[in-house]
Write a protein that holds these residues in place. Structure first.
Motif, short mmCIF file in Angstrom:
data_model
loop_
_atom_site.label_atom_id
_atom_site.label_comp_id
_atom_site.label_asym_id
_atom_site.label_seq_id
_atom_site.Cartn_x
_atom_site.Cartn_y
_atom_site.Cartn_z
N UNK A 203 -6.74 -1.83 14.16
CA UNK A 203 -8.00 -1.14 13.89
C UNK A 203 -7.70 0.36 13.81
N UNK A 204 -8.38 1.06 12.93
CA UNK A 204 -8.22 2.51 12.96
C UNK A 204 -7.08 3.04 12.11
N UNK A 205 -6.30 2.12 11.53
CA UNK A 205 -5.26 2.62 10.62
C UNK A 205 -5.96 3.13 9.37
N UNK A 206 -5.28 4.10 8.74
CA UNK A 206 -5.84 4.67 7.53
C UNK A 206 -5.37 3.86 6.32
N UNK A 207 -6.23 3.71 5.33
CA UNK A 207 -5.84 2.92 4.17
C UNK A 207 -5.98 3.72 2.89
N UNK A 208 -4.95 3.67 2.07
CA UNK A 208 -5.03 4.26 0.74
C UNK A 208 -4.77 3.15 -0.26
N UNK A 209 -5.73 2.97 -1.16
CA UNK A 209 -5.59 1.91 -2.15
C UNK A 209 -5.51 2.55 -3.53
N UNK A 210 -4.41 2.33 -4.22
CA UNK A 210 -4.24 2.93 -5.54
C UNK A 210 -4.15 1.84 -6.61
N UNK A 211 -4.78 2.12 -7.71
CA UNK A 211 -4.87 1.10 -8.73
C UNK A 211 -5.14 1.77 -10.07
N UNK A 212 -4.77 1.08 -11.14
CA UNK A 212 -5.07 1.64 -12.46
C UNK A 212 -6.49 1.25 -12.86
N UNK A 213 -6.91 0.07 -12.41
CA UNK A 213 -8.25 -0.39 -12.76
C UNK A 213 -8.96 -0.86 -11.49
N UNK A 214 -10.24 -1.12 -11.62
CA UNK A 214 -11.03 -1.50 -10.45
C UNK A 214 -11.74 -2.82 -10.70
N UNK A 215 -11.00 -3.92 -10.74
CA UNK A 215 -11.68 -5.21 -10.89
C UNK A 215 -12.50 -5.52 -9.63
N UNK A 216 -13.42 -6.48 -9.77
CA UNK A 216 -14.35 -6.72 -8.67
C UNK A 216 -13.63 -7.15 -7.40
N UNK A 217 -12.50 -7.83 -7.59
CA UNK A 217 -11.73 -8.28 -6.42
C UNK A 217 -11.32 -7.08 -5.55
N UNK A 218 -10.99 -6.00 -6.22
CA UNK A 218 -10.54 -4.83 -5.48
C UNK A 218 -11.72 -4.15 -4.80
N UNK A 219 -12.84 -4.15 -5.51
CA UNK A 219 -14.04 -3.58 -4.91
C UNK A 219 -14.37 -4.34 -3.62
N UNK A 220 -14.21 -5.65 -3.70
CA UNK A 220 -14.52 -6.47 -2.53
C UNK A 220 -13.55 -6.16 -1.37
N UNK A 221 -12.27 -6.13 -1.71
CA UNK A 221 -11.25 -5.80 -0.70
C UNK A 221 -11.58 -4.48 -0.02
N UNK A 222 -11.91 -3.51 -0.86
CA UNK A 222 -12.17 -2.18 -0.37
C UNK A 222 -13.38 -2.18 0.56
N UNK A 223 -14.43 -2.92 0.15
CA UNK A 223 -15.64 -3.02 0.99
C UNK A 223 -15.30 -3.62 2.34
N UNK A 224 -14.46 -4.66 2.29
CA UNK A 224 -14.21 -5.41 3.51
C UNK A 224 -13.25 -4.69 4.47
N UNK A 225 -12.25 -4.04 3.91
CA UNK A 225 -11.20 -3.55 4.80
C UNK A 225 -11.08 -2.03 4.91
N UNK A 226 -11.76 -1.31 4.01
CA UNK A 226 -11.62 0.14 4.09
C UNK A 226 -12.85 0.73 4.77
N UNK A 227 -12.63 1.86 5.39
CA UNK A 227 -13.70 2.48 6.14
C UNK A 227 -14.29 3.64 5.34
N UNK A 228 -15.46 3.39 4.76
CA UNK A 228 -16.15 4.42 3.99
C UNK A 228 -15.20 5.27 3.13
N UNK A 229 -14.50 4.60 2.22
CA UNK A 229 -13.46 5.33 1.49
C UNK A 229 -13.99 6.36 0.51
N UNK A 230 -13.27 7.43 0.35
CA UNK A 230 -13.54 8.36 -0.73
C UNK A 230 -12.99 7.72 -1.99
N UNK A 231 -13.84 7.58 -2.99
CA UNK A 231 -13.38 6.94 -4.22
C UNK A 231 -13.09 8.02 -5.25
#
Ligand code: ADP
Ligand code: MG
Length: 635
Positions: A203-231
């Motif tokens: 818990x509390x680790x920082x996450x950076x997710x980098x991608x060329x595109x934003x398919x819905x699967x990634x949006x879901x991942x980001x919602x579930x595992x990232x903490x209020x990410x700056x997009x």
């Protein structure tokens, strides 16, 4: 891609200011001095737009989703703040040998590249270890590396999971998790692995997710595992560097090799990557180019990792000039001197085209992309222009006259050079006495010697027959998108059968995932997937290695052995190997199919039609099976 050509745009909930990247310097971003010094060493002058936006957000401790095309500098965008924070933690808490940052990358090439980048940015940090871990290589060195302690681990998801479950990778003190090329990772079937890894991190680790595109699967991942990410989205005006010029050359299949040699003779090139579709073709083309006097080498997924790295290094150092590669083997390759990308075989989809040509025009240099295209493939041009938002100009094959003038010029140059640099006295005397003895003018003798020097190869070429004019734009009725059974078999591919189908509730995603993980195939190598009631037909390269076949035959999907085997109903398109089946593969099934036009009871058990143009189209609405695969803009 020159960063100057990029314009940063703010996405809906982007919070970082990305307008004034022009004047920003790395020193303004709050980066640790040791990392700054390393950036100066590698010669970066100013942050790229994605770096300018994400580095401050990550340094603040926020989770970040960064969306930007290939070549925009994403690696430093996550590596620099990660290292900067680790350096400060080191100052605060003293040295630690625990793994503090974990980067996931889709392929071993990318993992290695990212690890190298980390190493160079960490140059001035004491006692820092970056360890790449990836599948397909021995566990031993990775295990001992992990045992010694690596603060930064860069790996492919499958291998990372292995190490976690073996207990060799301890994530209990992880500060920082990065997903690089997240979209590609999911496309390769790593979704479950990635989620599992997320669940293993504290818990509390920082996450950076980098991608060329934003398919819905990634949006879901980001919602579930990232903490209020700056997009943060950085849109390039063109997806390819504006400094990469795109051209196409219309050429008939049998003339491709001659066309390539001519293009290489007429273009001023430094380093070249020529893309072909199959592993076999990489070796064949490299051999042919070598025999025509070019410094060429092949890389493909079957060549051992170390040898591949040596080959890339040889290209980087100028020991070879031309790399003949498959998409997988060259993905993410970053060699500055690549001046030309030749699409010798047309890519499977627009996305691989963009990836391919992204290998040139690196680090602000200009690049050239040349697409070889048979008349039938012309309609694909529009898709490419749409994807790259840039026109593709027609180029004409250098004429025999052009080539011959070049060759004669070169030949004359060689004479001048030889006269200037070599001691020719022995031969001079020999020629002089020959002249007298045989009463032959010196020019005649020189001409005979020139023939000898050519070693039997003719100096001059003749014009190739022109490629026929384009036919009308033809386009399959189901659009570019079909990955279904009607899609003609790609050259070099064959149809395989696996023993799981709808009854076992398989989804295309799990099939692609299994084939990619166990067979080492890339998603681009996996063609049409047709899920039937109790089996599935899949289009794969016809030249799978024994190893691949063996490991695929042991693969399970949903617990069931898949028993991968060549499907006997349909012949591959290439000349090799399976000719005997043509009659069954095409005529036989086609007839059968024609007599059974309306599949009954909603169960689509239609046989494969031949791979001719008349092949039938999957029915809309009943083929949810394939539709998952159309995201990539397959044609
Ligand atoms: P991406 O991951 O977005 O495809 P990379 O991180 O591989 O891009 O970077 C592409 C190239 O740009 C690399 O050669 C890298 O060294 C170079 N690069 C990255 N950041 C900068 C910068 N700020 N200035 C100059 N070159 C840079
Ligand atoms: Mg990258």
């Amino acid at each position: 891609m020159s960063f100057d050509t990029l314009s940063a745009e703010t996405a809906e909930n982007t919070e970082a200011a990305v307008e004034e990247t022009e004047e920003l310097r790395f020193a303004d971003l709050g980066i640790d001095g040791r990392v700054l010094a390393a950036l100066a060493d590698v010669g970066y002058e100013k942050p790229s737009p994605i770096q300018a936006a994400t580095i401050p957000a990550l340094l603040e401790g926020r989770d970040v989703v960064g969306l930007a095309q290939t070549g925009t500098g994403k690696t430093a965008a996550f590596a620099v703040p990660a290292l900067s924070r680790l350096a400060e933690l080191h100052d605060l808490n003293g040295p630690s040998r625990k793994t503090q940052a974990l980067v996931l990358a889709p392929t071993r090439e990318l993992a290695l590249q990212v690890a190298e980048a980390f190493t160079s940015y960490a140059k001035h940090m004491e006692d820092f270890t970056v360890l790449p871990v990836y599948g397909g290589s021995a566990y031993g060195p990775q295990l001992s590396g992990l045992r010694r302690g690596a603060q930064i681990v860069v790996g492919t998801p499958g291998r990372v999971i292995d190490h976690i479950s073996k207990g060799s990778l301890d994530l209990s003190e992880l500060q920082y998790l990065v997903l690089d090329e997240a979209d590609e990772m999911l496309r390769m079937g790593f979704a479950d692995d990635v989620e599992q890894i997320f669940q293993q991190t504290p818990e509390g680790r920082q996450v950076a997710l980098f991608s060329a595109t934003m398919p819905s699967q990634i949006r879901r991942l980001s919602k579930q595992y990232l903490n209020n990410p700056a997009e943060i989205t950085v849109k390039s005006k063109t997806t390819t560097g504006a400094n990469t010029r795109q051209r196409y050359l219309q050429v008939m299949g049998p003339h491709k090799l001659d066309a390539l040699t001519r293009v290489l003779e007429a273009e001023e090139f430094d380093g070249v990557i020529a893309f072909v579709r199959t592993k076999m073709a990489t070796e064949e083309l490299a051999d042919k180019l070598k025999s025509r006097g070019f410094q060429a080498a092949a890389i493909n997924g079957d060549i051992p990792q170390q040898q591949r790295e040596r080959t890339v290094e040889a290209l980087r150092e100028g020991k070879i000039d031309i790399l003949v590669a498959t998409d997988v083997a060259a993905r993410g390759l970053d060699v500055e001197r690549i001046s030309h990308v030749i699409n010798y075989d047309i890519p499977h989809d627009t996305e691989s085209y963009v990836h391919r040509i992204g290998r040139t025009g690196r680090a602000g240099r200009s690049g050239d992309a040349i697409l070889f295209m048979t008349p039938r493939e012309r309609y694909l041009l529009r898709a490419i222009e749409k994807a790259t938002r840039q026109p593709v100009e027609q180029m004409h094959l250098p004429s025999a006259e052009t080539i011959n003038n070049l060759r004669m010029g070169k030949f004359a140059e060689k004479i001048t050079e030889t006269l200037a640099s070599e001691d020719v006295s022995v031969f001079r005397d020999l020629i002089a006495s020959y002249e007298v003895e045989h009463d032959v003018p010196a020019a005649e003798i020189a001409a005979a010697l020139a023939v000898m020097a050519q070693g039997g190869r003719p100096l001059l070429v003749q014009d190739l027959p022109p490629a026929p004019e384009f036919q009308k734009r033809e386009r399959s009725k189901d659009g570019f998108g079909s990955r279904g059974p009607s899609r003609p078999l790609t050259e070099g591919n064959a149809t395989y059968r696996i023993a799981v189908g709808r009854r076992q509730r398989v989804m295309p995603g799990s099939i692609v995932g299994a084939l990619a993980n166990e067979g080492g195939l890339s998603s681009a190598q996996i063609g049409g997937i047709d899920i039937r009631s109790d089996h599935t037909l899949v289009e794969l390269p016809a030249d799978l290695s024994q190893d691949q076949l063996r490991s695929l035959s042991r693969t399970r999907i949903g617990g069931e052995l898949i028993h991968l085997e060549l499907d006997k109903g349909r012949a591959p398109r290439s000349e090799g190997g399976y000719k005997g089946r043509n009659d069954r593969g095409q005529g036989g099934f086609k007839k059968k199919f024609d007599g059974d036009r309306a599949p009954r009871g909603g169960e689509r058990e239609a046989r494969y039609a031949g791979h001719g143009d008349g092949a039938r189209k999957p029915r809309a609405g009943k083929d949810s099976g394939h539709r998952d695969f159309n995201r990539k803009g397959k044609w």
